[in-house]
Enzyme design. Structure first.
Site, PDB file in Angstrom:
ATOM      1  N   CYS A 148      39.299  11.445  21.885  1.00  0.00           N
ATOM      2  CA  CYS A 148      38.397  10.568  21.144  1.00  0.00           C
ATOM      3  C   CYS A 148      38.985   9.152  21.095  1.00  0.00           C
ATOM      4  O   CYS A 148      39.268   8.579  22.138  1.00  0.00           O
ATOM      5  CB  CYS A 148      38.123  11.148  19.755  1.00  0.00           C
ATOM      6  SG  CYS A 148      36.744  10.353  18.890  1.00  0.00           S
ATOM      7  N   GLN A 149      39.178   8.576  19.918  1.00  0.00           N
ATOM      8  CA  GLN A 149      39.775   7.244  19.830  1.00  0.00           C
ATOM      9  C   GLN A 149      41.167   7.225  20.453  1.00  0.00           C
ATOM     10  O   GLN A 149      41.577   6.223  21.046  1.00  0.00           O
ATOM     11  CB  GLN A 149      39.860   6.810  18.369  1.00  0.00           C
ATOM     12  CG  GLN A 149      40.366   5.399  18.175  1.00  0.00           C
ATOM     13  CD  GLN A 149      40.621   5.090  16.708  1.00  0.00           C
ATOM     14  OE1 GLN A 149      41.010   5.964  15.923  1.00  0.00           O
ATOM     15  NE2 GLN A 149      40.379   3.851  16.322  1.00  0.00           N
TER      16      GLN A 149
END
Length: 356
Positions: A148-149
């Site tokens: 994800c991030q």
């Protein structure tokens, strides 16, 4: 005489009695459960920088892989999602296949971390962990798995330090932040980020959680708790449910300056696609990501739509690019039954062909 829904007084009475029994049994189940524990795989701290800790995970037998994997998770949730419980653990699945797994724990930022920047998270923390692993293992480069991030951070690091990343794996990672179906990005583009950060300093975890829950308000606010009634008398199912709830609401605050930079450069500026993604005073060009890349995305992901992730293919400079399309959602890619076999096996097989 029956109504249009085929309801009868007798049927309603029976249903009410069953519900009462379920609730009574559920109270006993909840009393007996005690504390819900997460993260079952043994681990040891091997490196630290302030609140950020690097853990090495231990499998049932020593690793056979020659090159370790560093896992970088997102800042908004705790990284134990990759090792939630014994039968839902990406870490355990990789260890069982002989991989040497390390995970960065970002900790819980407080007011003293208000001015941490993306450069701190990417160059200082990820870079520091990678340099530790390079030295500890006597290697010029290690494998990097960004989620994800954390995948965005990993892409930035790999582009700026290509000689230190042997193979790069991204999971449910946004690359094109301006796809039409990206509701989270559409919301973020309407925020006055400067006003928000200048007013609050660090961004509160409760605010972030509410934002994510509002992306699917019926499913995440009501439907899952109505469905919980059906499993109240099932001890294991309730433990699984409560572990997930603990993870969802165990969210750190966001360091203000890093939040400002990430939102302006990615959610609003779409820096990978349009240019302008900077870490410190250096611009990130994904064309410099020339090492092998495995990009794993989820087909039913409401946080990172598939098109947002698949955009990576046309931006990286690598001639060795592979995609894995997983049938599931943003969380299912870690915890579903199918994921326990499909994801770690794919990662292991892919690395085995490129790490000899």
């Amino acid at each position: 005489m029956h109504g249009p829904l085929n309801l009868t007084p007798e049927g309603l009475a029976d249903e009410a009695a069953r519900l009462r029994q379920k609730l009574e049994a559920g109270l006993g189940t909840l009393r007996d459960l005690g504390d819900v524990h997460v993260g079952t795989t043994p681990r040891e701290e091997v490196w630290r920088d302030g609140k950020v800790v690097l853990y090495r995970f231990r499998g049932e037998r020593p690793p056979t892989a020659k090159v370790p994997i560093l896992v970088a998770y997102a800042l908004v949730n705790r990284p134990y999602m990759v090792d939630l419980q014994a039968d839902r653990s990406l870490v355990k699945g990789l260890l069982a296949r002989g991989e040497d797994v390390y995970v960065i724990d970002w900790g819980y930022p407080d007011r003293s971390d208000r001015f941490l920047t993306l450069e701190d998270y990417i160059e200082r923390f990820i870079g520091g962990a990678i340099d530790h692993l390079r030295k500890a293992h006597g290697l010029p480069a290690v494998n990097l798995l960004g989620i994800c991030q954390g995948g965005v951070f990993s892409l930035c690091y790999a582009a700026l330090n290509p000689g230190k990343v042997r193979n790069l794996i991204t999971m449910v990672t946004p690359v094109d932040f301006h796809t039409p179906d990206n509701m989270l990005s559409n919301w973020n583009r309407e925020i006055d980020v400067d006003l928000l950060v200048d007013t609050l300093g660090n961004v509160p975890a409760d605010m972030m959680n509410l934002t994510y829950l509002m992306l699917k308000p019926w499913r995440l606010f009501a439907q899952k708790y109505v469905g919980m009634v059906d499993i109240l008398d099932d001890r294991k199912a309730m433990q699984d449910f409560l572990r997930m709830e603990k993870w969802i609401f165990d969210s750190p605050d966001q360091a203000g300056e890093a939040f400002r930079e990430f939102n302006t450069r990615f959610f609003q500026g779409n820096g990978f696609v349009k240019g302008g993604a900077r870490v410190g005073d250096r611009e990130v060009h994904l064309g410099l990501v020339e090492m092998p890349v495995l990009n794993v995305y989820a087909e039913q992901d409401h946080l990172v739509p598939p098109d947002a992730s698949r955009a990576l293919r046309g931006l990286v400079g690598s001639d060795d690019y592979t995609e894995l399309s997983f049938k599931g959602g943003h969380i299912g890619i870690y915890v579903s039954g199918r994921a326990q076999q499909e994801v770690p096996q794919t990662i292991h097989d892919w690395l085995a062909k490129r790490t000899r």
